[in-house]
Design a protein around this motif. Structure first.
Motif, PDB file in Angstrom:
ATOM      1  N   ASP A   1       8.022  16.138  14.710  1.00 52.19           N
ATOM      2  CA  ASP A   1       9.301  16.781  14.960  1.00 52.19           C
ATOM      3  C   ASP A   1       9.227  17.387  16.355  1.00 52.19           C
ATOM      4  N   ILE A   2       9.861  16.732  17.311  1.00 48.40           N
ATOM      5  CA  ILE A   2       9.776  17.187  18.696  1.00 48.40           C
ATOM      6  C   ILE A   2      10.389  18.567  18.861  1.00 48.40           C
ATOM      7  N   ALA A   3      11.476  18.842  18.159  1.00 48.93           N
ATOM      8  CA  ALA A   3      12.149  20.137  18.282  1.00 48.93           C
ATOM      9  C   ALA A   3      11.247  21.283  17.837  1.00 48.93           C
ATOM     10  N   LYS A   4      10.348  20.992  16.887  1.00 46.58           N
ATOM     11  CA  LYS A   4       9.445  22.031  16.375  1.00 46.58           C
ATOM     12  C   LYS A   4       8.053  21.932  16.986  1.00 46.58           C
ATOM     13  N   ASN A   5       7.862  20.973  17.880  1.00 48.42           N
ATOM     14  CA  ASN A   5       6.541  20.773  18.502  1.00 48.42           C
ATOM     15  C   ASN A   5       5.445  20.628  17.452  1.00 48.42           C
ATOM     16  N   THR A   6       5.739  19.887  16.418  1.00 48.43           N
ATOM     17  CA  THR A   6       4.835  19.789  15.281  1.00 48.43           C
ATOM     18  C   THR A   6       4.690  18.344  14.808  1.00 48.43           C
ATOM     19  N   MET A   7       3.462  18.002  14.458  1.00 48.72           N
ATOM     20  CA  MET A   7       3.167  16.713  13.846  1.00 48.72           C
ATOM     21  C   MET A   7       2.764  16.963  12.395  1.00 48.72           C
TER      22      MET A   7
END
Length: 115
Positions: free
Chosen positions: A72-78
């Protein structure tokens, strides 16, 4: 300094599910490749799943059709969604991210699959 922080590990029974998260301290769109690795006791660290900056994915044969990697690019999370867990999935899971000049690792999160 860019950091990766994993979370979501724990103890689960065989057949159960877990979702691991890897939060980055900067935009993950700057990484051309991210992935999840794992290391079981007395074994070498191995690639579990990878995802590119174009969302192309690849999986180790042992986890195909059970694990799903996403970001999730918006959350900077994989993420790593792990289904139908087996005892042999027990390991410390590490997230990894690469740019053209850097390779980053998280500190790891323990996943234990046991009845």
């Amino acid at each position: 300094q860019v950091q990766l922080v994993e979370s979501g590990g724990g103890l689960v029974q065989p057949g159960g599910s877990l979702r691991l998260s890897c939060a980055a301290s900067k935009s993950i769109s700057s990484f051309y490749n991210m992935g999840w690795y794992r290391q079981a006791p007395w074994k070498q660290r191995e690639l579990v799943a990878g995802i590119t900056n174009r969302d192309s994915t690849n999986y180790a044969d042992s986890v195909k059709n059970r694990f799903i990697i996403s970001r999730d690019i918006a959350k900077n999370t994989m993420y790593l969604k792990m289904n139908s867990l087996k005892t042999e999935d027990t390991a410390v899971y590490f997230c990894n991210a690469r740019t053209t000049i850097l390779t980053l690792w998280g500190q790891g999160t323990q996943v234990t699959v046991s009845s």
